[in-house]
Design a protein around this motif. Sequence first.
Motif, PDB file in Angstrom:
ATOM      1  N   ASP A 273      -6.579  -4.677  44.855  1.00 45.97           N
ATOM      2  CA  ASP A 273      -6.569  -4.866  46.309  1.00 45.97           C
ATOM      3  C   ASP A 273      -7.190  -3.677  47.040  1.00 45.97           C
ATOM      4  O   ASP A 273      -6.692  -2.554  46.948  1.00 45.97           O
ATOM      5  CB  ASP A 273      -5.126  -5.050  46.772  1.00 45.97           C
ATOM      6  N   ASP A 275      -7.208  -3.343  50.266  1.00 46.46           N
ATOM      7  CA  ASP A 275      -6.552  -3.218  51.566  1.00 46.46           C
ATOM      8  C   ASP A 275      -5.873  -1.848  51.674  1.00 46.46           C
ATOM      9  O   ASP A 275      -4.941  -1.547  50.920  1.00 46.46           O
ATOM     10  CB  ASP A 275      -5.518  -4.332  51.728  1.00 46.46           C
ATOM     11  N   ASP A 277      -3.798  -0.846  53.670  1.00 45.92           N
ATOM     12  CA  ASP A 277      -2.417  -0.949  54.155  1.00 45.92           C
ATOM     13  C   ASP A 277      -1.440  -1.427  53.086  1.00 45.92           C
ATOM     14  O   ASP A 277      -0.250  -1.586  53.357  1.00 45.92           O
ATOM     15  CB  ASP A 277      -2.347  -1.901  55.355  1.00 45.92           C
ATOM     16  N   THR A 278      -1.930  -1.687  51.878  1.00 44.04           N
ATOM     17  CA  THR A 278      -1.046  -2.132  50.806  1.00 44.04           C
ATOM     18  C   THR A 278       0.062  -1.110  50.566  1.00 44.04           C
ATOM     19  O   THR A 278      -0.200   0.076  50.356  1.00 44.04           O
ATOM     20  CB  THR A 278      -1.842  -2.333  49.497  1.00 44.04           C
TER      21      THR A 278
END
Length: 353
Positions: A273, A275, A277-278
Motif C-alpha cells: 500500500d 497510502d 496515511d496507512t
Amino acid sequence: MTGVVTGCGVLSAAGDSVTDLLAAVRAGSLVGTDVRGRFEEPLPAAEAPAIADFDVRRLLGRKGTSFLDRATALAMVACGRALADGGLTVDDDNRRRVGVVLGTTTGSLRSTMDFSRDTLVQEKPYLVNPVLFPNTVMNCASGQAAIRYGLRGVNATLAGGPLGFLYALRYALNAIRRGYADALLVGGVEEYTPNTAWAADLTGDGPAGEAAAVYLLRRPDAAAAGTPRAEVLAVATGFHPDDPAEGLAGCARRALATAHVRAGDVWAVAGGDPDPDTLRGVVPAAVERLPVRPALGDCQAATGALALGALLGRYAEDPAPHGRPALITGRSRDGGVAVAVVRGWRRAGDHHG
C-alpha cells in the motif's frame, strides 16, 4: 515462541538481492522490462515489472525442470537460495523437520487456464497432456521445492492474494511454535504471464508484477550460531469489509500486543500500500514507509515477501534501526487484513542480499 529468519532468496524485476529490492522501492518508479517477445498472446503493455533473463534450466539444470510452470520454477530457485544463504544442510537427520510454506493467489493461473482450455479444444477423448496436470494444482510449487531439496516436513500452500505471504508466515510461525517443525522455507511467489497481466489490467490492479521471495524461518533454539537476519515476533489477521482501514489498524494493535511491542517504538511500515496515511494514528507520524507496489507492480501473494526483503535491506545498510520493530501490512479488496511485527539486524559480512 518467535521465529528467526536466517536466510533469504529473492527474485524480482529489481534484481536478486535485498539491496536491489530496497533501491527500487526507494526510487518509487515502476521497474519496466520489455515483455513483447515472451508470448504469442497480446499483452496490455509492452513493458511490465517482470523478471528478466530467468532460465530455470541454466540455474537448476535440465533434470526435473522440463515441464515446470514459471511460478514453480521461480519458487524452487528462491527456496534453494534461502537454504544456501541460511547455511542449512538438509540430511537424513533433519529432513523430516524441515518443510515449505508458500503463499499464492491461485498457483499458476496460466497452467490452469491452458489445461482447462485443452479439455475443450483437443480431440476427443480430450487428449490433454497428463504431464502438465501437476502444474494446475495450487500446491505445485511447494511440493516440487520439497522434492527438489529432499524436505519431508510440513508442506503447505495458502491462497490469499495480497495477503498470501502473511498467511503463510502466520501458518509457519504456528507450526514452529507447536513443535511441528524446526525450520521452514516461507515465502510468496507470483508469475508474469498474459493471464495475470490481463487479470490485473481488467480489474484495475495492474500492472501485474512477478516475484518470488523465500525466507528460512527457524526455531530460535535451532538456528545457527550468530546473528540472524530478522525475528518474526507476531502475525495477526482479520476481516473487516465495512472499514478496511480501521480493520488494519485493529489488526496492527493486536499484533503489537502479542509481540509485547509499543506502537511508539515502530520505526518502519512496509507493504504493498502506497497510502501515506496507512496506520496513521497507530504508529508514529515520522515512521519510515517502504511501499512495494509503485516499483514492482501488483505482485499479489509475493507482495508481503518483497516487503520483508526491503526491510532486510534496510536493516543491513544502517545500524540505527537494528533490533527495532517494524510492521509488514497487507489488505485485500474484500476486507481481509494482516500485519506482521518483525525486527532485524545486519549480519557480519552483510553487504547485499
